[in-house]
Design a protein around this motif. Structure first.
Motif: not given
Lengths: 116, 111
Positions: B35, B37, B40-43, B45, B90
């Motif tokens: 992932y 990260q 403001g966009l999160g995770l 894939l 991540l």
């Protein structure tokens, strides 16, 4: 396509006050739902998950979440926050049938600030 | 406890370099994930793998490739690093029933 919305980018709560973090999902099939927490400089830690059964789920660190299918929501709650709860919180959804092999879809996160 | 280890916490690379991010898990999990990260966009894939030598594109695979030669190791490759690939990466693994474990992350800066 599945999606997760966390409407609140930042939330500030006083220590000892109650907390609710909102999460709405869009998913065509039966969802598996998760809440993760990320402390600064750390990876993600699972707080709780919902697969089926009782719609009120208990997690670690005193957190709970309630699944409401009619509202497509999975809000996270804690009755009394501690300064150590300051972190980034992520809601995520996965496909029930896949067992997790296809990965999770995450919301953009909510940054929790605790005021003394 | 399951451990997912990412070999580097911080990396600084130059534009155009080939970059390898390594991830190792110690619990014989079939499924591994990378992932990205961003604030403001999160995770999001990038790629995932459900078996050795198998790989599937995630939501944002452009500019990346992966390698899984052994079950415990999943590598993310930036063929020619660009500044827009500066991010936190991540790695995660899971066996069955959504038992995800995440690594601590690699913060990559491309200059």
């Amino acid at each position: 396509a599945q999606s997760v919305t966390q409407p609140d980018i930042h939330i500030t709560v006083s220590e000892g006050a109650s907390l609710e973090l909102r999460c709405n999902y869009s998913y065509g099939a039966t969802p598996y739902l998760f809440w993760y927490v990320q402390s600064p400089g750390q990876g993600l830690q699972l707080l709780l998950k919902y697969f089926s059964g009782d719609t009120l789920v208990q997690g670690i660190k005193g957190f709970e979440a309630e699944f409401k299918r009619s509202q497509s929501s999975f809000n996270l709650r804690k009755p009394s926050v501690h300064w150590s709860d300051a972190a980034e919180y992520f809601c995520a959804v996965g496909e029930a049938s896949g067992g997790g092999a296809d990965g999770l879809t995450f919301g953009k996160g909510t940054h929790l600030i605790i005021q003394p | 406890d399951v451990k997912v280890t990412q070999s580097s916490r911080y990396l600084v690379k130059r534009t155009g370099e080939k970059v390898f991010l390594e991830c190792v898990q110690d619990m014989d999990h079939e499924n591994m994930f990378w992932y990205r990260q961003d604030p403001g966009l999160g995770l999001r894939l990038i790629y995932f793998s459900y078996d050795v030598k198998m790989k599937e594109k995630g939501d944002i695979p452009e500019g990346y490739s992966v390698s899984r030669e052994k079950k415990e190791r999943f590598s993310l490759i930036l063929e020619s690093a660009s500044t827009n690939q500066t991010s936190m990466y991540l790695c995660a693994s899971t066996g069955t029933a959504y038992g995800y474990t995440f690594g601590s992350g690699t913060r990559l800066t491309v200059v």
